[in-house]
Design a protein around this motif. Structure first.
Motif, mmCIF file in Angstrom:
data_model
loop_
_atom_site.group_PDB
_atom_site.id
_atom_site.type_symbol
_atom_site.label_atom_id
_atom_site.label_comp_id
_atom_site.label_asym_id
_atom_site.label_seq_id
_atom_site.Cartn_x
_atom_site.Cartn_y
_atom_site.Cartn_z
ATOM 1 N N MET A 148 0.839 -1.186 0.000
ATOM 2 C CA MET A 148 0.000 0.000 0.000
ATOM 3 C C MET A 148 0.879 1.241 0.000
ATOM 4 O O MET A 148 1.850 1.321 0.726
ATOM 5 C CB MET A 148 -0.893 -0.003 1.237
ATOM 6 N N THR A 149 0.528 2.192 -0.794
ATOM 7 C CA THR A 149 1.216 3.478 -0.823
ATOM 8 C C THR A 149 0.600 4.381 0.241
ATOM 9 O O THR A 149 -0.622 4.480 0.338
ATOM 10 C CB THR A 149 1.064 4.129 -2.205
ATOM 11 N N ALA A 150 1.428 5.046 1.014
ATOM 12 C CA ALA A 150 0.927 5.960 2.041
ATOM 13 C C ALA A 150 0.213 7.132 1.389
ATOM 14 O O ALA A 150 0.650 7.651 0.361
ATOM 15 C CB ALA A 150 2.074 6.466 2.904
ATOM 16 N N GLN A 151 -0.900 7.531 1.978
ATOM 17 C CA GLN A 151 -1.674 8.672 1.503
ATOM 18 C C GLN A 151 -1.968 9.582 2.683
ATOM 19 O O GLN A 151 -2.224 9.103 3.786
ATOM 20 C CB GLN A 151 -2.988 8.218 0.884
ATOM 21 N N LEU A 152 -1.956 10.881 2.434
ATOM 22 C CA LEU A 152 -2.330 11.826 3.479
ATOM 23 C C LEU A 152 -3.832 11.725 3.703
ATOM 24 O O LEU A 152 -4.616 11.767 2.757
ATOM 25 C CB LEU A 152 -1.944 13.252 3.081
ATOM 26 N N ASN A 153 -4.239 11.574 4.952
ATOM 27 C CA ASN A 153 -5.647 11.470 5.308
ATOM 28 C C ASN A 153 -6.174 12.780 5.884
ATOM 29 O O ASN A 153 -7.254 13.234 5.543
ATOM 30 C CB ASN A 153 -5.847 10.328 6.312
ATOM 31 N N THR B 54 -4.760 16.614 8.236
ATOM 32 C CA THR B 54 -3.753 17.368 8.976
ATOM 33 C C THR B 54 -4.490 18.358 9.865
ATOM 34 O O THR B 54 -5.650 18.701 9.599
ATOM 35 C CB THR B 54 -2.750 18.073 8.034
#
Length: 125
Positions: free
Chosen positions: A1-6, A8
């Protein structure tokens, strides 16, 4: 899985006012409350969780990728409200937009001093 910003966290001196400012200018739905946050939902599943600051706000930079049509709408709302805007992140080119990377962009500040940006093309694109 590629990290994604959820999400901030965005500090604010006025949580509710800041969330309303962002949602209004960006043409988004009103921000619901979730715990201590007002959650500004962006179109790509990422949220800005606005938190009431207990002390001074540490200004950050937030850039939003928008379509050409959305750019015109947001720019129109910025001008309608008489908000200053700039073509550059250091606020040297007042009242101008940029055409970096073949798109358009501009910067403005929120009530907390956060440096906000809209662009129609990602940098380097």
């Amino acid at each position: 899985m590629t990290a994604q910003l959820n999400h901030t966290i965005l500090e604010a001196t006025d949580r509710d006012g800041t969330a309303a400012f962002l949602a209004d200018l960006l043409g988004l739905e009103p921000a619901p409350v979730y715990g201590p946050f007002r959650v500004v939902e962006l179109g790509n599943g990422v949220s800005l969780d606005v938190l009431q600051a207990d002390g001074p706000v540490h200004a950050q930079h937030y850039a939003f990728l928008v379509t050409e049509e959305e750019f015109d709408q947001i720019w129109g709302r910025i001008k309608e409200r008489g908000l200053p805007f700039w073509a550059d992140p250091h606020h040297g080119a007042a009242g101008e937009i940029n055409t970096n990377d073949g798109g358009r962009g501009l910067y403005w500040s929120d009530p907390n001093g956060h440096n906000l940006e809209i662009i129609t093309r990602p940098y380097g694109g």
